[in-house]
Design an enzyme around this catalytic site. Structure first.
Site, PDB file in Angstrom:
ATOM      1  N   PHE A   5       8.563   8.528   2.790  1.00  0.00           N
ATOM      2  CA  PHE A   5       8.175   9.182   1.558  1.00  0.00           C
ATOM      3  C   PHE A   5       7.438   8.224   0.637  1.00  0.00           C
ATOM      4  O   PHE A   5       7.749   7.042   0.589  1.00  0.00           O
ATOM      5  CB  PHE A   5       9.407   9.728   0.827  1.00  0.00           C
ATOM      6  N   ASP A   6       6.495   8.741  -0.109  1.00  0.00           N
ATOM      7  CA  ASP A   6       5.772   7.968  -1.111  1.00  0.00           C
ATOM      8  C   ASP A   6       6.528   8.117  -2.429  1.00  0.00           C
ATOM      9  O   ASP A   6       6.255   9.003  -3.220  1.00  0.00           O
ATOM     10  CB  ASP A   6       4.334   8.485  -1.232  1.00  0.00           C
ATOM     11  N   VAL A   7       7.503   7.232  -2.648  1.00  0.00           N
ATOM     12  CA  VAL A   7       8.323   7.268  -3.858  1.00  0.00           C
ATOM     13  C   VAL A   7       7.731   6.302  -4.870  1.00  0.00           C
ATOM     14  O   VAL A   7       7.440   5.159  -4.550  1.00  0.00           O
ATOM     15  CB  VAL A   7       9.785   6.869  -3.555  1.00  0.00           C
ATOM     16  N   ASN A  11       6.954   9.879  -9.811  1.00  0.00           N
ATOM     17  CA  ASN A  11       7.593  11.031  -9.186  1.00  0.00           C
ATOM     18  C   ASN A  11       8.995  11.286  -9.725  1.00  0.00           C
ATOM     19  O   ASN A  11       9.672  12.177  -9.243  1.00  0.00           O
ATOM     20  CB  ASN A  11       7.700  10.826  -7.669  1.00  0.00           C
TER      21      ASN A  11
END
Length: 132
Positions: A5-7, A11
């Protein structure tokens, strides 16, 4: 199957009671844990939150999610952006924090003083998170 995941802090939202809500996270790549890693042909992710092995080799692994989370946590503890010219070229927040001892800085010196001086309990928790 596992997902990378692109955390990033962009976000994470706070509700009226300052409880964090995670939203708008993109899946950067689908991983097959039986293979250990996967290659991709396109660059994805937020600068400063990207695991080093992903940024330099385009190899993604499941621990990349931990790296993303660590970058967000360090951003909160230090109140510094994940990418800052003051760190030097090619240095992001995670590496800057890890290199603090080489610069002669203690963990207490890299914490945000406005937060760490609110109470001894806060400072203790912040240092505990930083050392983990």
């Amino acid at each position: 199957m596992a997902f990378l995941f692109d955390v990033s802090s962009g976000n994470i939202l706070l509700d009226a009671d300052f409880k964090p809500l995670v939203g708008g996270i993109e899946m950067s790549n689908l991983l097959d844990p039986s293979k250990g890693s996967a290659s991709i042909s396109a660059f994805a992710g937020s600068l400063g939150y990207i695991p080093p092995e992903y940024a330099y080799t385009m190899q993604v692994t499941a621990p990349g999610n931990v790296y993303n989370y660590s970058a967000v946590l360090l951003e909160i503890l230090t109140t510094r952006l994940p990418v800052d010219e003051a760190f030097g070229e090619g240095i992001y927040l995670v590496k800057w924090v890890h290199s603090a001892p080489a610069r002669g800085e203690t963990p207490e010196q890299i914490l945000d003083a406005r937060l760490s001086t609110v109470s001894f309990a806060w400072r203790k928790e912040m240092l505990s998170a930083l050392k983990a």
